[in-house]
Design an enzyme around this catalytic site. Sequence first.
Site, PDB file in Angstrom:
ATOM      1  N   GLY A 152       0.725  -1.178   0.151  1.00 10.42           N
ATOM      2  CA  GLY A 152      -0.308   0.048  -0.162  1.00 10.42           C
ATOM      3  C   GLY A 152       0.793   1.137   0.210  1.00 10.42           C
ATOM      4  O   GLY A 152       1.772   1.061  -0.888  1.00 10.42           O
ATOM      5  N   LEU A 153       0.317   1.876   0.777  1.00  7.90           N
ATOM      6  CA  LEU A 153       1.241   3.566   1.058  1.00  7.90           C
ATOM      7  C   LEU A 153       1.440   3.857  -1.047  1.00  7.90           C
ATOM      8  O   LEU A 153       2.131   5.143  -0.847  1.00  7.90           O
ATOM      9  CB  LEU A 153       2.403   3.833   1.861  1.00  7.90           C
ATOM     10  CG  LEU A 153       2.384   3.354   2.710  1.00  7.90           C
ATOM     11  CD1 LEU A 153       3.230   3.037   4.020  1.00  7.90           C
ATOM     12  CD2 LEU A 153       1.401   4.262   3.756  1.00  7.90           C
ATOM     13  N   CYS A 154       0.755   4.132  -1.129  1.00 12.26           N
ATOM     14  CA  CYS A 154       0.517   4.278  -3.175  1.00 12.26           C
ATOM     15  C   CYS A 154      -0.667   5.183  -3.472  1.00 12.26           C
ATOM     16  O   CYS A 154      -0.663   4.826  -5.061  1.00 12.26           O
ATOM     17  CB  CYS A 154       1.375   3.237  -4.087  1.00 12.26           C
ATOM     18  SG  CYS A 154      -0.062   1.719  -3.965  1.00 12.26           S
ATOM     19  N   GLY A 155      -1.547   5.949  -2.231  1.00 15.26           N
ATOM     20  CA  GLY A 155      -2.534   6.583  -2.543  1.00 15.26           C
ATOM     21  C   GLY A 155      -3.292   5.595  -3.097  1.00 15.26           C
ATOM     22  O   GLY A 155      -3.965   5.070  -2.608  1.00 15.26           O
ATOM     23  N   PHE A 179      -3.536   3.784  -6.144  1.00 17.12           N
ATOM     24  CA  PHE A 179      -3.905   3.778  -7.264  1.00 17.12           C
ATOM     25  C   PHE A 179      -4.282   2.402  -6.502  1.00 17.12           C
ATOM     26  O   PHE A 179      -5.371   1.219  -8.246  1.00 17.12           O
ATOM     27  CB  PHE A 179      -2.200   2.724  -6.917  1.00 17.12           C
ATOM     28  CG  PHE A 179      -2.101   1.893  -7.766  1.00 17.12           C
ATOM     29  CD1 PHE A 179      -1.811   1.692  -9.316  1.00 17.12           C
ATOM     30  CD2 PHE A 179      -1.546   0.878  -7.431  1.00 17.12           C
ATOM     31  CE1 PHE A 179      -0.721   0.957  -9.603  1.00 17.12           C
ATOM     32  CE2 PHE A 179      -1.001  -0.508  -7.903  1.00 17.12           C
ATOM     33  CZ  PHE A 179      -0.966  -0.130  -9.932  1.00 17.12           C
TER      34      PHE A 179
END
Length: 291
Positions: free
Chosen positions: A89-92, A94
């Site tokens: 995760g940690l990709c907005g 996406f």
Amino acid sequence: MANLKDLKNRISSVKSTRKITKAMQMVAAAKLRRAQDAAEAARPYAQRMADVVNGLAASVAGSETAPKLLAGTGSDQTHLLVVMTAERGLCGGFNSSIVKAARVRAARLLDEGKTVKILTVGKKGREQLRRDLSAHLVGHVDLSEVKRVGYENAADISKRVFEMFDAGEFDVATIFYNRFESVISQVPTPQQIIPAEVPEAGAANSEMLYEYEPSEEAILEDLLPRSVTTQIFTALLENAASEQGARMSAMDNATRNAGDMIDRLTIQYNRSRQAAITKELIEIISGAEAL
């Protein structure tokens, strides 16, 4: 004074978070360049492959001898959705944007009375789809140990899809991924891979005429599986670039937000500290006057 201590701890904590998000942003920026180059390098090859397949498919469409990957099963009752997301995760937005596109398609197909099966590629997609579509999940491809996506990864996925198709487990297969446009723009894209979509009459490139040896059907029999694998590989590369672009943007926003929070907390800390000092001075002056 306890309040001042809490504020100081919060400032320290947010500064530590900002260091982490800044580092993640820099790592994503480094990975983005390689992923973007790979995605852009694959596009001309994928387009040329599509042009050749479209030209051949247009000439044999409707033929009784057309390969099964082109002709299909003659039905569109059962749909396989191959949902490609990231392992982390940690990709907005996406991952959620891809899952949303797959959910919308699944809901529409179910409303039409179709059967929906979902094959997930990437842990995040599986985690989100298990919440409301767990009954439709039929498999998962784990790429968590893959450092850099290669053609062999696409071949493994396509092999699994072909096995399901040959076993009669679905009629239509569609992949879902994010097409990379820029660091701040990734477009959720559904793409039908089985049966191959035949361009309308006149839409295929007809500037040059070719004579094929062996027949178009024989060439397509060998070329269509390669085309499907190429489409999956291109989607994986587009996803890899999109993921790093989205992560870079998300971590940049997180870093900026952390800086803004540090500024607000610092102002609050300074005001509280000044108020505490003023209070102590007033107590000292009041005590001196009382003597």
